[in-house]
Design an enzyme around this catalytic site. Structure first.
Site, PDB file in Angstrom:
ATOM      1  N   ASP A 166       3.703   4.399   6.427  1.00  0.00           N
ATOM      2  CA  ASP A 166       3.239   3.346   5.536  1.00  0.00           C
ATOM      3  C   ASP A 166       2.177   2.532   6.253  1.00  0.00           C
ATOM      4  OD1 ASP A 166       3.082   2.044   3.104  1.00  0.00           O
ATOM      5  OD2 ASP A 166       4.705   0.654   3.526  1.00  0.00           O
ATOM      6  N   GLY A 167       1.299   1.955   5.458  1.00  0.00           N
ATOM      7  CA  GLY A 167       0.263   1.079   5.979  1.00  0.00           C
ATOM      8  C   GLY A 167       0.285  -0.232   5.219  1.00  0.00           C
TER       9      GLY A 167
ATOM     10  N   ASP B  24       3.716   6.784   0.556  1.00  0.00           N
ATOM     11  CA  ASP B  24       3.540   6.179  -0.764  1.00  0.00           C
ATOM     12  C   ASP B  24       2.058   6.042  -1.115  1.00  0.00           C
ATOM     13  OD1 ASP B  24       2.676   4.031   0.775  1.00  0.00           O
ATOM     14  OD2 ASP B  24       4.321   2.712   0.211  1.00  0.00           O
TER      15      ASP B  24
ATOM     16  N   GLU C  13      -2.898   3.358   5.885  1.00  0.00           N
ATOM     17  CA  GLU C  13      -2.109   4.470   5.334  1.00  0.00           C
ATOM     18  C   GLU C  13      -2.511   5.783   6.005  1.00  0.00           C
ATOM     19  OE1 GLU C  13       0.420   4.303   3.294  1.00  0.00           O
ATOM     20  OE2 GLU C  13       0.176   2.511   2.069  1.00  0.00           O
TER      21      GLU C  13
ATOM     22  N   ASP D 282       7.352   0.182   6.030  1.00  0.00           N
ATOM     23  CA  ASP D 282       6.672  -1.012   5.528  1.00  0.00           C
ATOM     24  C   ASP D 282       6.962  -2.202   6.432  1.00  0.00           C
ATOM     25  OD1 ASP D 282       5.190  -2.514   3.388  1.00  0.00           O
ATOM     26  OD2 ASP D 282       7.121  -3.529   3.244  1.00  0.00           O
TER      27      ASP D 282
END
Length: 157
Positions: free
Chosen positions: A7-8, A68, A45, A128
């Site tokens: 995640d970013g 995501d 990301e 996250d």
């Protein structure tokens, strides 16, 4: 089989950003994270995926990446990035990270799985958290390419 969860995050987009990665294979588990003083969500990301692949110690691994990011997954799964490469990434952002990704990607057998962000997926939620914490860190790195491109664009415009 290796699983990589990524995640970013970016506050302000552009703004301070970070990425979080979980690598898991059998009983092995590792978390990675890093923060940058000025960047974008898409860069983080993509950088998360790069960092995850680059952390693998052996070549030709079967890897499933959970993300995501439609930006990353669609670019690869729909083969857009390979067309961008043929055209020298003309008009596309994040060329530096896409080239970095492609260098790591070609070393393994990679499959992508999209997960809905902020929907309770445990590993995505943890990534996250890692990304947000990294973005709020005190020792933020410089996303050199982004900052230079941003500076040049401001000078031209």
């Amino acid at each position: 089989m290796i699983e990589i969860f990524t995640d970013g995050a970016s506050s302000g987009n552009p703004g301070p950003g970070g990425y979080g990665v979980i690598l898991r294979s059998g009983n092995h588990y590792k978390e990675l994270a890093d923060g940058f003083r000025l960047t974008t969500n898409n860069r983080m990301e993509l950088l998360a995926v790069c960092a995850g692949l680059e952390a693998l110690k052996s070549l030709n691994q079967q890897v499933t990446i959970f993300s995501d990011s439609k930006y990353v997954i669609d670019a690869v799964e729909k083969k857009w990035v390979f067309g961008w490469l043929k055209k020298g990434f003309a008009g596309k952002k994040n060329k530096d990270l896409w080239l970095r990704f492609l260098n790591a990607y070609k070393l393994h057998q990679v499959k992508f799985v999209w997960v809905k962000g902020h929907a309770g997926h445990p590993e995505n939620e943890r990534c996250d958290q890692l990304a947000v914490l990294a973005a709020k860190g005190k020792e933020l790195k410089i996303d050199t390419v982004f900052e230079m491109e941003n500076k040049i664009n401001k000078t031209i415009l």
